[in-house]
Enzyme design. Sequence first.
Site, PDB file in Angstrom:
ATOM      1  CD  GLU A 139      12.019  12.391  36.381  1.00 57.92           C
ATOM      2  OE1 GLU A 139      11.321  12.900  37.293  1.00 57.92           O
ATOM      3  OE2 GLU A 139      13.229  12.612  36.226  1.00 57.92           O
ATOM      4  CB  CYS A 143       8.196  14.195  39.150  1.00 57.65           C
ATOM      5  SG  CYS A 143       9.992  14.079  39.289  1.00 57.65           S
TER       6      CYS A 143
END
Length: 463
Positions: free
Chosen positions: A231, A265
């Site tokens: 990720e 993020c």
Amino acid sequence: MSESLKTISPVDGSLYVERPYTPENDIERMLAAARTAHAEWKARPIAERAEILTKCIDSFVAKKDLIVEELAWQMGRPVKFGAGEVGGFAERARHMISIAEDSLADVTVPRKDGFTRYIKREPVGVVFTIAPWNFPYMTAVNSIVPALMAGNAVILKHAAQTHLCGERMVEAFTEAGLPKNLFQIVVANHQSAARIIQSDAINYVCFTGSVPAGKAIETAAVGRFIGVGLELGGKDPAYVRTDADVDYAAENLVDGAMFNSGQSCCGIERIYVHEDIYDRFVERFVEVVNDYKLGSPVDPETTLGPLVNAAAAEFVRAQIDEAVNAGAKALIDPTKFPENKKGSQYLAPQVLIDVDHSMRVMTEESFGPVVGIMKVATDEEAIKLMNDSEFGLTASVWTRDEAAAVRIGDQVDTGTWFMNRCDALDPALAWTGVKNSGRGCTLSAVGYESLTRPKSYHLKTSL
């Protein structure tokens, strides 16, 4: 190179945590112990694993007050919001425990006379989780608890900025009765982490972090033939349609852009607003941002803490300055935020208009409390701009028309598509990204697939 890990607090620049790096011989012993622990753990029924891990989560939650304070000192999360990290950890963990029995059940195939056939989900072995500092518990739990529920052992390397978070998790799980050596934390630099990935003892790597670091993880795993879940970055967009609830959209998108000082993020970093409501939206957005209080995260009144360090703040300042020099207009007066000081980690929030995609602030991950807002005339223009990015973690649309939301979402390159919300995670849904936001999946029933391997049983019962 330093012989110890050091955590410098963003609160005041003091040394908050220091730990010696784990010696190579000790790492080898940890890995061997993990393999032994895994062999015993995978033989336990799923219901028994669930019972033990539920106690682990309870033990962790009981440390909430201490965890909230430590979060503030390690990475700058205001104490006002620290409990949310604990709650998010528990929600994700409990959901993954609750669905494990069904998610890990044998896969049945159509009956065939004279045969018994099924596919068993075997744990992969030892999972190496490399966790980030910005959401140090909620990201780590995405792989740790499902890996353990699936019957694996876990080695955790936490970020240097939040190493104490890893220690706190292992401590809580051990106190709750998790078998010895099943969940261990290693203090490792980048070179040691690469050697761990290259060890035959590791069977899967789960990493959350930057794109360059993700490439380094993949390089270390070359030739191992193991799974690597990544990720990575995000430059997540939002599109506010002409039929949106303007006040609701503005207030929630400010939170999506500014929570955790923009260090998320999946935070909102660029917004596209239909021209019919653009002025009203921008006006309300700026009003909400101006209500934030920048200051020390240990102050209960603070709603916007420092960035993780001065270098991160200067990176964002540079993006803002470049955009303004190129024609963008800054709508927030930094002098309204007295703690803001050039060269420090304390950075005032900023909202930019008259921006375009020639500016870094609209294309390069900022990871700070800044957002650019652009005017668009059509859905098609918004879709084109949302897709004009190297990233694809989440994206959102703000509208009263669900059919339009689905139609637009079908055309946007993203891992998660939201309607009327953002910067959120539902553990029942797959957490995944496209393009440079990474590959693989955590959470949901799908998240268990990478933590197990299929093993087919083909038994001929009639001779």
